[in-house]
Design a protein around this motif. Structure first.
Motif, short mmCIF file in Angstrom:
data_model
loop_
_atom_site.label_atom_id
_atom_site.label_comp_id
_atom_site.label_asym_id
_atom_site.label_seq_id
_atom_site.Cartn_x
_atom_site.Cartn_y
_atom_site.Cartn_z
N LEU A 551 -5.32 4.80 -8.73
CA LEU A 551 -6.00 4.28 -9.91
C LEU A 551 -5.18 4.54 -11.16
CD1 LEU A 551 -8.50 3.17 -11.46
CD2 LEU A 551 -9.36 5.52 -11.47
N GLU A 552 -4.64 5.74 -11.27
CA GLU A 552 -3.83 6.08 -12.45
C GLU A 552 -2.58 5.21 -12.54
OE1 GLU A 552 -4.58 8.08 -14.82
OE2 GLU A 552 -6.14 9.43 -14.06
N ASP A 553 -2.05 4.82 -11.39
CA ASP A 553 -0.84 3.99 -11.40
C ASP A 553 -1.10 2.60 -11.97
OD1 ASP A 553 0.70 5.99 -10.35
OD2 ASP A 553 0.49 5.34 -8.27
N ARG A 554 -2.34 2.14 -11.89
CA ARG A 554 -2.66 0.81 -12.43
C ARG A 554 -3.66 0.92 -13.59
NH1 ARG A 554 -5.55 1.28 -7.53
NH2 ARG A 554 -7.82 1.00 -7.78
N LEU A 555 -3.69 2.08 -14.22
CA LEU A 555 -4.69 2.36 -15.25
C LEU A 555 -4.60 1.39 -16.43
CD1 LEU A 555 -6.94 4.31 -16.18
CD2 LEU A 555 -5.17 5.67 -17.29
N LEU A 556 -3.39 1.07 -16.86
CA LEU A 556 -3.23 0.20 -18.03
C LEU A 556 -3.60 -1.25 -17.73
CD1 LEU A 556 0.00 1.60 -19.71
CD2 LEU A 556 -2.39 2.25 -20.05
#
Length: 873
Positions: A551-556
């Protein structure tokens, strides 16, 4: 000569150990900084050049937000004891607190050169490596930690490191080795999670059959049996074992028949598609849901789902059966449950006919259907409520208001009715009256947080910023420092709405301050990963931890960030176009006609004094504290850029715009607006190939969209007029011009005419072609053609308010004011409530809420219950 800890006296060694214990997470969280600082100063009185004590003093000062002093002391400590692992470790912690991760990793590695087996430094290095996604380095570090301390958390961390690195075989090997050390019998949560994680690794390695076999083996050891069943259905579907998958999907529906995911499993197992037009499929779906509706009589989803694929009389029959119980029970969210059907114009017409018949029957003999039982008076209320939402959805403001006023007259104490009335005015283009009705609803129930929040949102959309701040302050204990509290609580919806309001008013500085705050919140969320790198391993929530990392990897790519970034890019584009980096906002002629928002905006600087600037690092926002100052005392915050001048006084706005566009291209590439904004940035920077790529990707998403057409024509027109373009670039552009998704080999002028002929019945498409005519051939004849096209608002689905507003702006900038004024008058006849076409004022036909009389303490009825829309939100 470097001074080590062995030169301290016994008492000083004990003092130093107490300071060193701050590196332990438990003590570090206790925030006993003042005591540690006192101990450090005691040691330094006798040994002023003791490097490790100097470094620890720097760490304490950093925790007290005295960063400049902190770095001075830590570097001074390194100077006196450069071979100390403590000094290097502390410097790494300082860099980590400033999010300078790569420098932090360097310091940790230097610390390990002097103490290669230090477990604390290795753990910090591992956390930093996974934070920076250095999976190769993480694998090595976790291996070293496992060798030193072969405990469960280190085994799992090593397995996850191998998994993230892409070495599934090694990850499975590690998990298998750990299983041999496990002595637990029966069902154990930690062991159950490990087995499910291992199954996930097997699946992601590509061995689906092996994953299914392993899943069967571990069934008796699994605690989370629902996840086990869910995974089994997924694996069966991947292996095309449809009969078994159907059986498992039905078992899941037995557990929760309202879970849409389980319905989708059943469709896939039976090879059914609710969006199909195939008659055989539709018959099979009809039979299936007749069975499910009978079996799960209380399931809302089983009854609603047939509405998505049924047609004609079958749809009417099922819709009546679905809506009548909801109207009798008084479910306010009925309209929301069928709102996704409104893309089908035939179904919209049928829904309207059904509800008009309901109202006719209720007014005639108080029944929903002929021969049915008498209904209570509330049934008419909920029917009117639904019908008003229906008219609002299809854009019939007049009828929507008539029906909602009937409902309010019927039962004036139901708050939901005022929410709907506010929504009707909002969609009609009168944000001010909408905010008045929402505020009236809020005052009926001051304890309702949803009403407070919604009223704040509506006030901001009406550009009544000061009034919105008064309401949002109800959530804040320290109302005098409201801006800082809102920033700390990461109230992103408020910052988004307020930033957009400032943007509409032309106050670019404050708009950027609010919107850039949202960007910083997302950076904080990425930083918050540190809290989970060790916690999830200790709690054995391995699958959830892996989901968090992904999730953090695609957060933006989150829609909240995307919306904020889009407005930020738009502001920088306008700053570039105006060439006004040293002046704030738009020109006076572009300022809003409303005087109240302007006055409110002017009051902001006085109210925001001593509040933080979210776009600056926190250490720059605080005053240096004196030595004897109590750290528990409330700190005074100063905003050094109260109006955001520093954000708009930039030498090259396009560079700032490109930074946000790059994030959008990387994380929101499926969004059409991303590529349109990328085109706007690159065409201004004369990066023609990047602009061409943006146009191509936008064309893939929606080749006939009016904005995509504008981008195509503007690109090839700009290239035709530009000079100094390299020959190789021109060749690439000429080749791309032949693509069907672009111009299909046509000249862009002919393509514009072909686009106009193809979409002659669509107002927004005609307007796009007319705008391009004004750009391509700005002669009198072309202008007259364009004017005719722009002023013709005929459309098969009726003109939309936003399209008419855009056309009006085009007429203002290309024709006489009288022409734009005449067009505005005609649009006002179509959209009588739109303030844009009424000089920013509400229409005379708009009705305003009455003054609420609180002299008598009367109870207020609210639409509540398990199905209340208010509670759902």
């Amino acid at each position: 000569m470097m001074l080590g800890a062995d030169q301290l006296t016994t008492k000083e060694k004990n003092l130093f150990k107490s300071i060193l214990s701050l590196l332990n997470e438990r003590h570090y969280e206790a925030k006993q900084y003042k005591k540690g600082l006192k101990n450090a100063e005691t040691i330094l009185k006798s040994h002023p050049k003791h490097g490790e004590t100097l470094a620890m003093k720097g760490l304490l000062l950093n925790s007290m937000d005295r960063k400049r002093e902190a770095y001075l002391f830590v570097r001074k400590g390194l100077k006196y004891d450069i071979r100390s692992h403590v000094c290097w470790h502390v410097l790494g912690l300082l860099y980590r607190s400033d999010r300078n991760y790569f420098e932090s990793v360097k310091c940790y590695r230097n610390a390990l050169r002097h103490d290669k087996d230090n477990a604390q430094i290795l753990r910090d290095l591992a956390s930093m490596q996974i934070q920076t996604r250095d999976y190769k380095g993480l694998l090595s570090t976790r291996n070293q930690l496992l060798i030193q301390h072969p405990k469960k958390s280190n085994w799992m961390a090593f397995a996850i490191a191998a998994h993230l690195y892409g070495d599934h075989a090694k990850s499975l090997q590690i998990l298998n080795a750990y299983e041999t050390t496990e002595t637990s019998t029966g069902k154990d949560f930690d062991l159950s999670e490990m087995y499910l994680y291992k199954n996930l690794v097997i699946e992601e390695s590509g061995d689906i059959a092996g994953a299914l076999a392993h899943l069967e083996q571990i069934k008796d050891k699994i605690v989370d049996i629902l996840s086990w069943k869910d995974k089994k259905v997924e694996l069966l579907l991947k292996l095309d074992k449809l009969d078994e998958a159907e059986k498992e999907a039905r078992e899941l529906l037995d557990l929760n028949s309202d879970n849409l995911k389980y319905h989708e499993y059943l469709w896939r197992a039976k090879k059914l598609n609710p969006k199909t037009s195939d008659e055989d499929q539709l018959k099979a779906l009809t039979l299936l849901y007749e069975e499910l509706s009978s079996k799960y009589s209380d399931s809302s989803e089983s009854k609603r789902m047939p509405l998505t694929f049924l047609k004609g009389d079958s749809f009417v029959k099922h819709f009546r059966a679905y809506s009548i119980p909801a109207l009798i029970r008084g479910i306010p969210s009925l309209f929301q449950s069928v709102k996704d059907l409104y893309f089908d114009h035939e179904k919209v017409h049928l829904i309207e006919q059904v509800f008009l018949e309901f109202i006719q029957n209720l007014e005639k003999d108080n029944t929903l259907e002929e021969g049915a039982e008498k209904e209570p008076p509330s049934t008419l209320l909920w029917t009117l409520m639904f019908l008003s939402q229906h008219y609002c959805q299809i854009g019939n403001t007049k009828k929507a208001l008539e029906v909602i006023n009937r409902a309010i007259k019927h039962t004036p104490t139901v708050i939901d009715l005022y929410l709907i009335k506010a929504r009707i005015y909002k969609k009609a283009g009168d944000a001010k009256v909408a905010s008045e009705w929402l505020e009236y609803a809020r005052e009926l129930d001051l304890a309702d947080r949803f009403l407070n929040t919604t009223s704040t949102r509506y006030l901001l959309r009406a550009d009544l910023i000061e009034s919105a701040e008064k309401i949002i302050s109800l959530f804040i204990k320290d109302s005098e420092n409201a801006r800082h509290n809102i920033y700390d609580m990461q109230v992103m919806w408020y910052e988004q709405e307020q930033g957009s309001s400032f943007y509409r008013q032309g106050n670019y500085g404050l708009a950027l301050k609010r919107l850039i705050s949202i960007s910083r919140h997302f950076m904080d969320i990425k930083e918050d990963q540190f809290d989970f790198h060790s916690y999830c391993l200790q709690k054995m929530t391995l699958r959830s931890y892996l989901s968090l990392l992904r999730l953090e990897d695609r957060l933006l790519g989150h829609k909240v960030y995307a919306r904020a970034a889009e407005v930020i890019v738009s502001i920088y584009l306008e700053l570039h176009d105006q060439g006004a980096q040293t002046t704030q906002g738009k020109k006076n002629v572009q300022q809003t006609t409303s005087k109240q928002p302007q006055k409110q905006t002017q009051k902001q600087p006085q109210k925001q004094t001593n509040k933080p600037n979210p776009s600056q690092p926190k250490q720059q926002q605080r005053q240096p504290q004196k030595k004897n100052q109590n750290v528990k005392k409330t700190k005074k915050w100063i905003d050094f850029d109260n109006e955001g001048y520093g954000l708009i006084q930039v030498p090259n706005p396009l560079e700032h715009a490109e930074k946000y566009v790059s994030n959008l291209l990387k994380f929101s590439s499926s969004n059409l607006k991303t590529h349109l904004l990328a085109f706007e940035v690159f065409i201004r920077k004369k990066k023609y190939l990047l602009a061409l790529r943006a146009v191509k990707k936008a064309s893939v998403i929606d080749p006939d969209h009016p904005d995509v057409h504008r981008a195509k024509i503007r690109f090839f027109h700009t290239v035709s007029l530009a000079s100094g373009i390299p020959e190789q670039v021109l060749k690439v552009i000429e080749l791309e011009q032949q693509l069907p998704s672009l111009l299909n080999g046509q000249d862009y002028k002919l393509y514009n005419q072909a686009f106009l002929d193809k979409h002659s019945a669509s107002f927004p498409h005609r307007a796009a072609a007319a705008e391009m005519i004004l750009i391509i051939s700005p002669d009198d004849k072309s202008k007259s053609i364009a004017r005719y096209l722009l002023e013709d608002t005929k459309d098969t689905n009726g003109p939309q308010l936003n399209d008419c507003i855009r056309v009006h702006k085009v007429l203002q900038s290309n024709f006489d004011e009288t022409i734009a004024a005449g067009y505005s008058t005609r649009c006002l006849a179509i959209f009588p409530y739109a303030t844009y076409f009424n000089n920013g004022s509400s229409s005379e036909i708009s009705d305003h809420p009455p003054q609420l009389d609180r002299s008598s303490d009367t109870s207020v009825e609210t639409a509540s219950g398990p199905d209340s829309e208010k509670q759902q939100k």
